[in-house]
Motif scaffolding. Structure first.
Motif, PDB file in Angstrom:
ATOM      1  N   ASP A 111       0.833  -1.204   0.000  1.00 48.15           N
ATOM      2  CA  ASP A 111       0.000   0.000   0.000  1.00 48.15           C
ATOM      3  C   ASP A 111       0.866   1.251   0.000  1.00 48.15           C
ATOM      4  O   ASP A 111       1.909   1.324   0.672  1.00 48.15           O
TER       5      ASP A 111
ATOM      6  N   GLY B 257      -2.048   7.840  -0.485  1.00 45.30           N
ATOM      7  CA  GLY B 257      -3.062   8.242  -1.442  1.00 45.30           C
ATOM      8  C   GLY B 257      -3.976   7.120  -1.888  1.00 45.30           C
ATOM      9  O   GLY B 257      -4.924   7.343  -2.642  1.00 45.30           O
ATOM     10  N   GLY B 258      -3.691   5.880  -1.436  1.00 55.78           N
ATOM     11  CA  GLY B 258      -4.596   4.778  -1.739  1.00 55.78           C
ATOM     12  C   GLY B 258      -4.158   3.870  -2.867  1.00 55.78           C
ATOM     13  O   GLY B 258      -4.778   2.838  -3.114  1.00 55.78           O
TER      14      GLY B 258
ATOM     15  N   ALA C 223      -5.365   4.261  -7.100  1.00 55.09           N
ATOM     16  CA  ALA C 223      -6.201   4.497  -5.922  1.00 55.09           C
ATOM     17  C   ALA C 223      -7.657   4.498  -6.319  1.00 55.09           C
ATOM     18  O   ALA C 223      -8.040   4.987  -7.380  1.00 55.09           O
ATOM     19  N   GLN C 224      -8.483   3.927  -5.452  1.00 53.01           N
ATOM     20  CA  GLN C 224      -9.923   4.008  -5.618  1.00 53.01           C
ATOM     21  C   GLN C 224     -10.414   5.291  -4.986  1.00 53.01           C
ATOM     22  O   GLN C 224      -9.864   5.764  -3.996  1.00 53.01           O
ATOM     23  N   HIS C 225     -11.452   5.865  -5.542  1.00 52.37           N
ATOM     24  CA  HIS C 225     -11.982   7.118  -5.011  1.00 52.37           C
ATOM     25  C   HIS C 225     -12.382   6.949  -3.553  1.00 52.37           C
ATOM     26  O   HIS C 225     -13.170   6.078  -3.207  1.00 52.37           O
TER      27      HIS C 225
ATOM     28  N   GLY D 273     -10.600   5.773  -1.213  1.00 52.70           N
ATOM     29  CA  GLY D 273     -10.001   4.646  -0.519  1.00 52.70           C
ATOM     30  C   GLY D 273      -8.581   4.928  -0.109  1.00 52.70           C
ATOM     31  O   GLY D 273      -7.984   5.937  -0.432  1.00 52.70           O
ATOM     32  N   GLY D 274      -8.032   3.990   0.650  1.00 55.54           N
ATOM     33  CA  GLY D 274      -6.637   4.077   1.034  1.00 55.54           C
ATOM     34  C   GLY D 274      -6.405   4.982   2.209  1.00 55.54           C
ATOM     35  O   GLY D 274      -7.269   5.763   2.610  1.00 55.54           O
ATOM     36  N   PRO D 275      -5.237   4.894   2.793  1.00 56.55           N
ATOM     37  CA  PRO D 275      -4.906   5.712   3.943  1.00 56.55           C
ATOM     38  C   PRO D 275      -4.690   7.156   3.540  1.00 56.55           C
ATOM     39  O   PRO D 275      -4.329   7.439   2.395  1.00 56.55           O
TER      40      PRO D 275
END
Length: 335
Positions: free
Chosen positions: A299, A302-303, A318-320, A322-324
């Motif tokens: 990971d 920004g996702g 990155a998914q919209h 999503g992610g840290p």
């Protein structure tokens, strides 16, 4: 007929080559302190002779009582030197990362905006002493060789013509020109790491090592920067050769020397707009090449993520939403 004071002549000599080499307008970033004020005076003298438009910007951070009055007084002084246009930019300093880092971020954002508006480069008054402090900060934080290489003289839109000039020279130049210098109280506040480096660590090193520490640190930064520029160029060429539509071939990328391989990975991820990339992220992606044990996705800020499939490193966008959340890199040196 006597010439200018030697300190004034040194400042003018430092700014002259770049002014005569380009007709791009210049904006001097000036706080009213000795370094930036000596720089402003030098550019105000040399720019008309080189046929280069020269103005100035002073940034009001609003962090000290009377900062607006101080900024206006500095702007008036700059206009009296013959610089035009001279503008005062007021910024709002965020609270993230402490006042020093937040003020720097706000200041550089304002200066970049001013440079874009005027099609100008921004002259900064960083000296050899600032360079030495930057190198020590990079060493102490373990921020990597690029940090230890210090500040560069040219990184558009910024221009630092005084990196070979000592701080004592700028103070002497201001005194010789009878320019009123404003001493920022923050520059003497031991709460700030850079102040303690300046007032405690560097004087102690000078005593222990017999002098010449600041020039030696600056010289080391310059030598290291040459090596890093070469490695970065080789890495860009390697990335251009290796990168394909699907990603990076694992076997060929893993075969690169470590110094090149990590740079290839860094440039590949940055080209994909991965934000706030740090050493820990690069190490994890590098392990997909050098310590492959079937591990899963790495990971990234920004996702986004990186996976190894069918012998290829592939970036998973990155998914919209999503992610840290991205973490600002507050250790990065000034541009």
């Amino acid at each position: 007929m006597t010439g200018p004071d030697p300190s004034v002549a040194r400042i003018r000599s430092a700014v002259r080559p770049a002014l005569t080499a380009s007709d791009q307008p210049v904006l001097v970033a000036c706080s009213g302190g000795a370094d930036s004020l000596a720089l402003a005076a030098g550019i105000a003298f040399e720019a008309p002779r080189a046929g280069v438009p020269a103005g100035a910007v002073t940034v009001d951070h609003g962090l000290q009582a009377g900062s607006d009055e101080r900024a206006e007084a500095t702007a008036t002084l700059l206009r009296n030197l013959g610089l035009a246009p001279v503008t005062v930019v007021r910024v709002e300093v965020a609270r993230l990362g402490g006042p020093e880092a937040a003020a720097r971020t706000a200041r550089y954002d304002a200066l970049r905006t001013a440079a874009a508006e005027h099609g100008a480069r921004v002259a900064l008054g960083h000296t050899l002493d600032d360079q030495a402090e930057t190198v020590l900060l990079g060493l102490g934080r373990g921020s990597g060789p690029r940090s230890v290489a210090g500040m560069v003289a040219e990184r558009p839109p910024f221009w630092r013509p005084l990196l070979g000039i000592r701080r004592a020279t700028t103070s002497t130049a201001c005194a010789a020109l009878e320019l009123p210098v404003w001493d920022d109280p923050w520059n003497d506040d031991p709460a700030y790491t850079r102040v303690r480096l300046r007032t405690e660590a560097l004087p102690l090193l000078e005593e222990v090592l017999g002098g010449g520490v600041a020039p030696a640190l600056a010289r080391t930064a310059g030598l290291l920067r040459e090596d890093l520029d070469l490695l970065d160029g080789l890495a860009r060429a390697a990335l251009e050769e290796l990168a394909g539509d699907r990603g990076l071939p694992a076997r060929e990328t893993a075969a690169l020397p470590a110094a090149l391989r990590r740079r290839v990975l860094r440039d590949w991820l940055r080209a994909a707009a991965v934000p706030d990339l740090q050493a820990v992220h690069l190490a994890a992606v590098d392990a997909l090449l050098t310590d492959w044990r079937g591990q899963g996705r790495v990971d990234l800020p920004g996702g986004a993520g990186v996976v190894r499939t069918s012998g290829t490193l592939t970036l998973v966008p990155a998914q919209h939403g999503g992610g840290p959340p991205a973490t600002p890199d507050l250790e990065e040196p000034d541009p």
